[in-house]
Design a protein around this motif. Structure first.
Motif, PDB file in Angstrom:
ATOM      1  N   LEU A 233       0.821  -0.854  -0.029  1.00  0.00           N
ATOM      2  CA  LEU A 233      -0.053  -0.150   0.001  1.00  0.00           C
ATOM      3  C   LEU A 233       0.927   1.472  -0.043  1.00  0.00           C
ATOM      4  O   LEU A 233       1.845   1.392   0.417  1.00  0.00           O
ATOM      5  CB  LEU A 233      -0.789   0.190   1.121  1.00  0.00           C
ATOM      6  N   THR A 234       0.495   2.377  -1.233  1.00  0.00           N
ATOM      7  CA  THR A 234       1.333   3.666  -0.629  1.00  0.00           C
ATOM      8  C   THR A 234      -0.298   4.397  -0.758  1.00  0.00           C
ATOM      9  O   THR A 234      -1.329   4.144  -0.612  1.00  0.00           O
ATOM     10  CB  THR A 234       1.903   4.014  -2.134  1.00  0.00           C
ATOM     11  N   GLY A 235      -0.259   5.850  -0.336  1.00  0.00           N
ATOM     12  CA  GLY A 235      -1.370   7.034  -0.390  1.00  0.00           C
ATOM     13  C   GLY A 235      -0.996   7.939   0.777  1.00  0.00           C
ATOM     14  O   GLY A 235      -0.025   8.352   0.815  1.00  0.00           O
ATOM     15  N   THR A 236      -2.081   8.785   0.909  1.00  0.00           N
ATOM     16  CA  THR A 236      -2.014  10.108   1.736  1.00  0.00           C
ATOM     17  C   THR A 236      -2.916   9.676   2.709  1.00  0.00           C
ATOM     18  O   THR A 236      -4.383   8.969   2.603  1.00  0.00           O
ATOM     19  CB  THR A 236      -2.125  11.223   1.148  1.00  0.00           C
ATOM     20  N   LEU A 237      -2.578  10.513   3.936  1.00  0.00           N
ATOM     21  CA  LEU A 237      -3.543  10.729   4.812  1.00  0.00           C
ATOM     22  C   LEU A 237      -3.009  12.536   5.707  1.00  0.00           C
ATOM     23  O   LEU A 237      -2.847  12.707   5.380  1.00  0.00           O
ATOM     24  CB  LEU A 237      -3.111   9.542   6.320  1.00  0.00           C
ATOM     25  N   GLY A 238      -4.781  12.888   5.152  1.00  0.00           N
ATOM     26  CA  GLY A 238      -4.583  14.006   5.699  1.00  0.00           C
ATOM     27  C   GLY A 238      -3.280  14.814   5.105  1.00  0.00           C
ATOM     28  O   GLY A 238      -2.926  15.978   5.191  1.00  0.00           O
ATOM     29  N   GLY A 239      -3.352  14.364   3.203  1.00  0.00           N
ATOM     30  CA  GLY A 239      -1.849  15.099   2.831  1.00  0.00           C
ATOM     31  C   GLY A 239      -0.643  14.741   2.967  1.00  0.00           C
ATOM     32  O   GLY A 239       0.545  14.673   2.829  1.00  0.00           O
ATOM     33  N   GLN A 240      -0.247  13.376   4.075  1.00  0.00           N
ATOM     34  CA  GLN A 240       0.470  12.767   4.775  1.00  0.00           C
ATOM     35  C   GLN A 240       0.416  12.165   4.302  1.00  0.00           C
ATOM     36  O   GLN A 240       0.159  10.609   4.055  1.00  0.00           O
ATOM     37  CB  GLN A 240       0.776  13.256   6.225  1.00  0.00           C
ATOM     38  N   ALA A 241       1.984  11.600   3.762  1.00  0.00           N
ATOM     39  CA  ALA A 241       2.188   9.906   2.517  1.00  0.00           C
ATOM     40  C   ALA A 241       2.312   9.438   3.918  1.00  0.00           C
ATOM     41  O   ALA A 241       3.403   9.228   4.847  1.00  0.00           O
ATOM     42  CB  ALA A 241       4.198  10.831   2.093  1.00  0.00           C
ATOM     43  N   ILE A 242       1.705   8.035   3.392  1.00  0.00           N
ATOM     44  CA  ILE A 242       2.027   6.634   4.813  1.00  0.00           C
ATOM     45  C   ILE A 242       2.818   6.682   3.819  1.00  0.00           C
ATOM     46  O   ILE A 242       3.671   6.429   2.798  1.00  0.00           O
ATOM     47  CB  ILE A 242       0.976   5.952   4.451  1.00  0.00           C
ATOM     48  N   SER A 243       3.368   5.338   4.958  1.00  0.00           N
ATOM     49  CA  SER A 243       5.082   4.480   4.665  1.00  0.00           C
ATOM     50  C   SER A 243       4.942   2.875   5.386  1.00  0.00           C
ATOM     51  O   SER A 243       3.637   2.813   5.439  1.00  0.00           O
ATOM     52  CB  SER A 243       5.722   5.160   5.189  1.00  0.00           C
ATOM     53  N   GLU A 244       5.717   2.213   4.866  1.00  0.00           N
ATOM     54  CA  GLU A 244       5.684   0.616   5.256  1.00  0.00           C
ATOM     55  C   GLU A 244       3.846   0.260   4.948  1.00  0.00           C
ATOM     56  O   GLU A 244       3.351  -0.221   5.960  1.00  0.00           O
ATOM     57  CB  GLU A 244       5.931   0.764   6.378  1.00  0.00           C
ATOM     58  N   GLY A 245       3.017   1.048   3.730  1.00  0.00           N
ATOM     59  CA  GLY A 245       1.663   0.214   3.724  1.00  0.00           C
ATOM     60  C   GLY A 245       2.239  -1.032   3.427  1.00  0.00           C
ATOM     61  O   GLY A 245       2.377  -1.972   2.574  1.00  0.00           O
ATOM     62  N   LYS A 246       1.033  -2.445   4.330  1.00  0.00           N
ATOM     63  CA  LYS A 246       0.466  -3.625   4.120  1.00  0.00           C
ATOM     64  C   LYS A 246      -0.742  -3.586   4.368  1.00  0.00           C
ATOM     65  O   LYS A 246      -0.821  -4.010   5.051  1.00  0.00           O
ATOM     66  CB  LYS A 246       1.647  -4.528   4.311  1.00  0.00           C
TER      67      LYS A 246
END
Length: 287
Positions: A233-246
């Motif tokens: 997974l990649t993406g954003t939460l409230g405009g902040q990038a998410i990391s280590e998404g799985k």
């Protein structure tokens, strides 16, 4: 078709050097065996007891039996229980299905060669597990896998890739275990090499079918945008990038800064807790 399913359907053309070498070995083995032995149906007609030949030709692959130590490792890797329903694709002489049945599972083998199906049924009867180990003469590409929560297979990379779009749509949490061969760009969640009492075909690979979460969500009024590449997974939460998404089945995890979000996907929502910073519960809904 979802964005994820559309991507899945177009991504199966990766080839590794190791995979190519294994494929070459199988075809060489098959060619030698065919030169030395009659065709499978001719052999069955000439003898009351069918004896398959290692490397004999099949519809999609040549037949090479999985070493018993690897059969056991594959079932261990899938963490099978008697509550599971297992399907073995290209079941051959039935050894994986029979081993699963001995562990208390209900197991079904799918095999195109009717002589191998008859042999597998006979082997299951000899082992006293014919009530739990059944076999069907069928084409893999025309078979319904939806009842299975464990799938085992020893097929070529090209066959795995053709099956992958169908496999990734199974119930999240379904476990898929392959002997040696990968599934293109869908990376395994775990890989185990057998080093004891195994000299060839000693690698087991596990995939856990991920939930499909790609799209727009809301967490406490903040937009959560998720992009999914199989379990990654990649993406954003409230405009902040998410990391280590799985994703691991229905279990989801990702980080935003120093905060880790862990949760479970269920009924179109995600519920979980955060760790790091202030611990709190979180709830995401689609839209």
């Amino acid at each position: 078709m979802s964005v994820l399913q559309d991507r899945v359907a177009t991504r199966f053309n990766a080839r590794s050097t190791a995979g190519a070498a294994l494929v070459s070995s199988l075809f060489l083995l098959g060619a030698c065996a065919q030169a030395a032995a009659p065709a499978a149906t001719e052999s069955a007609a000439a003898s009351t007891t069918y004896e398959p030949t290692v490397g004999q030709a099949g519809k999609d692959v040549v037949w090479v039996p999985t070493p018993q130590v690897l059969v056991d490792t594959m079932l261990d890797l899938a963490k099978v229980t008697p509550q599971d329903y297992l399907m073995d694709l290209g079941s051959g002489d039935g050894r994986t299905v029979i081993t699963a049945a001995k562990r208390g599972l209900t197991a079904r083998g799918i095999e195109y060669n009717p002589d191998m199906v008859a042999l597998a049924k006979s082997n299951a009867e000899k082992e006293g597990v014919s009530d739990k180990a059944t076999f069907e003469q069928a084409d893999l590409f025309e078979t319904d896998f939806s009842k299975a929560n464990v799938i085992t297979m020893f097929l070529l990379p090209s066959i795995n890739e053709k099956l992958a779009p169908k496999l990734v749509q199974l119930e999240p949490g379904t476990r898929i275990v392959s002997n040696s061969f990968r599934m293109g760009s869908w990376q395994p969640d775990q890989e185990v090499m057998v080093t004891d009492n195994c000299t060839s075909w000693c690698n087991a690979l596990l995939w856990i079918v991920p939930a499909q979460v790609e799209g727009n969500w809301q967490i406490d009024g903040q937009p959560l945008v998720l992009e999914q590449d199989y379990q990654m997974l990649t993406g954003t939460l409230g405009g902040q990038a998410i990391s280590e998404g799985k994703l691991l089945g229905n279990a989801i995890t990702f980080k935003v800064g120093d905060v880790t979000y862990e949760g479970t996907v269920e009924s179109g929502a995600i519920k979980g807790k955060t760790t790091g910073g202030k611990s709190a519960e979180w709830h995401a809904v689609k839209g």
